[in-house]
Design an enzyme around this catalytic site. Structure first.
Site, PDB file in Angstrom:
ATOM      1  N   ARG A  56       0.809  -1.216   0.000  1.00  0.00           N
ATOM      2  CA  ARG A  56       0.000   0.000   0.000  1.00  0.00           C
ATOM      3  C   ARG A  56       0.846   1.272   0.000  1.00  0.00           C
ATOM      4  NH1 ARG A  56      -5.233  -1.183   1.730  1.00  0.00           N
ATOM      5  NH2 ARG A  56      -5.347  -3.081   2.968  1.00  0.00           N
ATOM      6  N   LYS A 163       2.240 -18.087   8.114  1.00  0.00           N
ATOM      7  CA  LYS A 163       1.302 -18.417   9.174  1.00  0.00           C
ATOM      8  C   LYS A 163       0.813 -17.111   9.813  1.00  0.00           C
ATOM      9  CE  LYS A 163       2.462 -19.335  13.567  1.00  0.00           C
ATOM     10  NZ  LYS A 163       2.861 -18.236  14.433  1.00  0.00           N
ATOM     11  N   HIS A 193       8.034 -21.916   9.717  1.00  0.00           N
ATOM     12  CA  HIS A 193       9.490 -21.713   9.713  1.00  0.00           C
ATOM     13  C   HIS A 193      10.222 -22.761  10.563  1.00  0.00           C
ATOM     14  CE1 HIS A 193       8.921 -19.531  13.547  1.00  0.00           C
ATOM     15  NE2 HIS A 193      10.198 -19.756  13.759  1.00  0.00           N
ATOM     16  N   GLU A 231       9.998 -19.917  25.673  1.00  0.00           N
ATOM     17  CA  GLU A 231      10.617 -18.667  25.215  1.00  0.00           C
ATOM     18  C   GLU A 231      10.803 -17.724  26.396  1.00  0.00           C
ATOM     19  OE1 GLU A 231       9.316 -17.270  21.138  1.00  0.00           O
ATOM     20  OE2 GLU A 231       7.442 -18.018  21.955  1.00  0.00           O
ATOM     21  N   ASP A 250      -1.059 -19.626  18.390  1.00  0.00           N
ATOM     22  CA  ASP A 250       0.198 -19.092  17.849  1.00  0.00           C
ATOM     23  C   ASP A 250       1.239 -20.188  17.620  1.00  0.00           C
ATOM     24  OD1 ASP A 250       1.972 -17.019  17.090  1.00  0.00           O
ATOM     25  OD2 ASP A 250       2.846 -16.937  19.101  1.00  0.00           O
ATOM     26  N   HIS A 255       3.939 -25.032  14.918  1.00  0.00           N
ATOM     27  CA  HIS A 255       5.304 -25.436  15.288  1.00  0.00           C
ATOM     28  C   HIS A 255       5.345 -26.717  16.143  1.00  0.00           C
ATOM     29  CE1 HIS A 255       5.911 -21.601  13.633  1.00  0.00           C
ATOM     30  NE2 HIS A 255       5.880 -20.877  14.723  1.00  0.00           N
TER      31      HIS A 255
HETATM   32  C1  BG6 Z   1       6.289 -17.469  15.686  1.00  0.00           C
HETATM   33  C2  BG6 Z   1       5.327 -17.005  16.757  1.00  0.00           C
HETATM   34  O1  BG6 Z   1       5.604 -18.211  14.709  1.00  0.00           O
HETATM   35  O2  BG6 Z   1       7.287 -18.298  16.283  1.00  0.00           O
HETATM   36  C3  BG6 Z   1       6.088 -16.241  17.825  1.00  0.00           C
HETATM   37  O3  BG6 Z   1       4.334 -16.171  16.173  1.00  0.00           O
HETATM   38  C4  BG6 Z   1       7.223 -17.073  18.375  1.00  0.00           C
HETATM   39  O4  BG6 Z   1       5.205 -15.850  18.885  1.00  0.00           O
HETATM   40  C5  BG6 Z   1       8.089 -17.636  17.253  1.00  0.00           C
HETATM   41  O5  BG6 Z   1       8.013 -16.226  19.220  1.00  0.00           O
HETATM   42  C6  BG6 Z   1       9.069 -18.655  17.798  1.00  0.00           C
HETATM   43  O6  BG6 Z   1       9.987 -19.002  16.793  1.00  0.00           O
HETATM   44  P1  BG6 Z   1      11.448 -19.474  17.166  1.00  0.00           P
HETATM   45  O7  BG6 Z   1      12.066 -19.836  15.857  1.00  0.00           O
HETATM   46  O8  BG6 Z   1      12.122 -18.316  17.862  1.00  0.00           O
HETATM   47  O9  BG6 Z   1      11.298 -20.641  18.101  1.00  0.00           O
END
Ligand code: BG6
Length: 506
Positions: A56, A163, A193, A231, A250, A255
């Site tokens: 945009r 995602k 990822h 985390e 999330d 993951h």
């Molecule tokens: C993301 C989440 O997909 O993955 C985040 O939205 C999270 O909240 C992150 O912090 C964690 O990824 P990684 O690679 O740091 O474990």
């Protein structure tokens, strides 16, 4: 994720025009661009590569190019070679327009025609949706209907979708249906990822390239499995997104379920996208769907309160910017899942993830059954070290096996010891963003590390009973934990009820 003999040089990806929707956003600057740079520096981008940003923001191509150049210096994971950076950024152009506006796609079409005449892209196009999720469906539909994503004359057209893919089962299904109405499944690359992480990919190799583990990888030998993604990060500036999302949505259907399915799936007949993804989806399909009451019993949801992490004061989650002061969104979740198949019947899988915890730690811990009787008089079986195989994903990339050994000396004293393989001791890995493999794979048409529609929906199907049970239970189901702790005591009780304990988060 191509299977090649170790000494084979990896070939450069197919030429293409890489179109990023959301080119001015965080994801592009922090991760996509450094990943593209790493591919270019490794000789893995074709000479026919070029980049078009769509967004945009009113921005000239020169301005986008110079913003990207600045970000590259800030976020690159390795020293930047000017010649490589210039070659990468030289092709950048920008098309201005919103995702819902048909004129955006007309302008993009004109730009693609121009670029494709000027550069040897072979007409291949990779559309990357690095936008907020609300724009995924409109962009996908416009690309499909406008013909920009139609595959013709041998040219491929692919779409990478970030995602979160939906917010529950119904919305994930609707998004799949919307995209599949205008594109073929083989054109859609749903990204997670976690599958870009070397150590996650290595789970497949550990299990299926070694004859050692498979015979004991089942209910006869495994007592339970713990999957932890802890985390230290707080919600920080992501309050608006996070408060309507929560830890379950999330992290879990994406993951944590990637880790779960790689650890627990059946061996695929061949190493190719269809068979690997079918086995992963089958595993999720075999996961028990609890009743409302069982879902409450088998889950813990909690929110962090003020505390300290590494001596830094952390404020209560409810005081975070853009978070509702009465929020009941969970920042921590623990689940117990059971898988109904011959391999895993009766073996609990405990999953937990949370923000603002004591340390960053992502690991899969496989606990083997205890030795059956106390042969060693002075060390009763329950005092022997537990046999754990730990697959550490981050921050330490290693695999370790914990077992009992005799302490040297005249008497038989027993102690737990670790046998550890560290990646860094064997392999030189250039620091990466984790997106390199995924982008490269999409450019060569290898979808093993991407999610198929059925896998995405199977994941949401498993979390849906928990979402529903929590919605019915309201705030009374929410526990709390102190920032900097290992999580709420309720999560310890979840395992204690089964006579088990979490591994410490260290
Ligand atoms: C993301 C989440 O997909 O993955 C985040 O939205 C999270 O909240 C992150 O912090 C964690 O990824 P990684 O690679 O740091 O474990």
């Amino acid at each position: 994720m191509m299977l090649v003999p170790p000494s084979t040089p990896t070939r450069a990806a197919d030429p293409c025009c890489f179109v990023i929707f959301g080119a001015t956003g965080d994801l592009t600057h922090r991760l996509l661009l450094p990943a593209l740079y790493n591919l270019a520096a490794g000789g893995l981008l074709s000479d026919g590569f070029c980049l078009v940003g769509v967004g945009r923001t009113e921005l000239s191509s020169d301005a986008l190019r110079s913003n990207l150049a600045k970000s590259l210096r800030e976020f690159a994971t390795r020293p930047v070679d000017n010649a490589v950076a210039d070659r990468l950024l030289d092709s950048v152009t920008h098309v201005q327009g919103g995702p819902d506006d048909p004129q955006t796609y007309e302008a993009l079409g004109r730009e693609l025609n121009r670029v494709e005449r000027a550069r040897p892209t072979k007409g291949n196009r990779l559309f990357y949706l690095a936008t907020p999720p609300a724009a995924f469906a409109p962009i996908g539909c416009h690309l499909g209907r406008s013909g920009l994503a139609r595959e013709e004359n041998g040219a491929w057209r692919r779409l990478i979708v970030e995602k979160p893919f939906g917010t529950d089962l119904a919305s994930a299904r609707a998004l799949n249906q919307g995209l599949l109405a205008v594109l073929k499944e083989a054109q859609i690359y749903r990204i997670d990822h976690y599958l870009g992480k070397e150590t996650v990919q290595n789970i497949l190799v550990l299990r299926f390239a070694n004859g050692l583990f498979e015979p004991i990888w089942n209910r006869d030998h495994i007592d339970h499995v713990q999957i932890t993604v802890a985390e230290t990060l707080t919600v920080g500036r992501r309050g608006r997104f996070y408060d309507t999302t929560g830890a379950l949505r999330d992290m879990v259907p994406n993951h944590l379920f990637q880790l779960l399915s790689l650890v627990a799936m059946e061996p695929p007949a061949r190493f190719c996208a269809d068979t690997v993804r079918a086995e992963k989806a089958d595993l999720l399909d075999a996961t028990q769907l609890p009743s409302n009451e069982d879902a409450l019993h088998a889950s813990v949801r909690a929110q962090y309160e003020a505390g300290y992490i590494d001596n830094e004061a952390i404020e209560n989650y409810r005081n975070t910017q853009n978070v509702n002061p009465d929020s009941t969104t969970e920042t921590y979740v623990a689940l117990k899942l059971m898988i109904d198949n011959w391999r895993w019947a009766g073996v609990p899988f405990y999953l937990r993830t949370g923000k603002a915890l004591k340390s960053k730690s992502t690991e899969v811990a496989i606990k083997f059954k205890q030795a059956p009787f106390a042969m060693f008089r002075d060390t009763p079986v329950d005092r022997l070290a537990q046999n754990f195989l730990i697959l550490s994903i981050q921050p330490h990339e290693c695999i370790s096996l914990r077992f009992n050994a005799k302490v040297p000396g005249p008497s038989v004293a027993i102690a737990g010891v670790n046998m550890t393989f560290k990646y860094e001791d064997y392999f030189d890995a250039t620091p990466s963003t984790g997106y390199e493999t995924l982008i490269y794979d999409c450019m060569i048409g290898d979808a093993i590390l991407f999610q198929r529609a059925d896998g995405i929906e199977a994941g949401w199907r498993v979390v849906q009973p928990f979402l529903d049970a929590w919605a019915n239970a309201g705030a009374r189901q929410l526990a709390t934990y102190q920032a900097g702790s290992e999580g709420p005591p309720e999560a310890d009780e979840l395992l204690a009820r089964d006579g088990r304990r979490w591994r410490p988060i260290t």
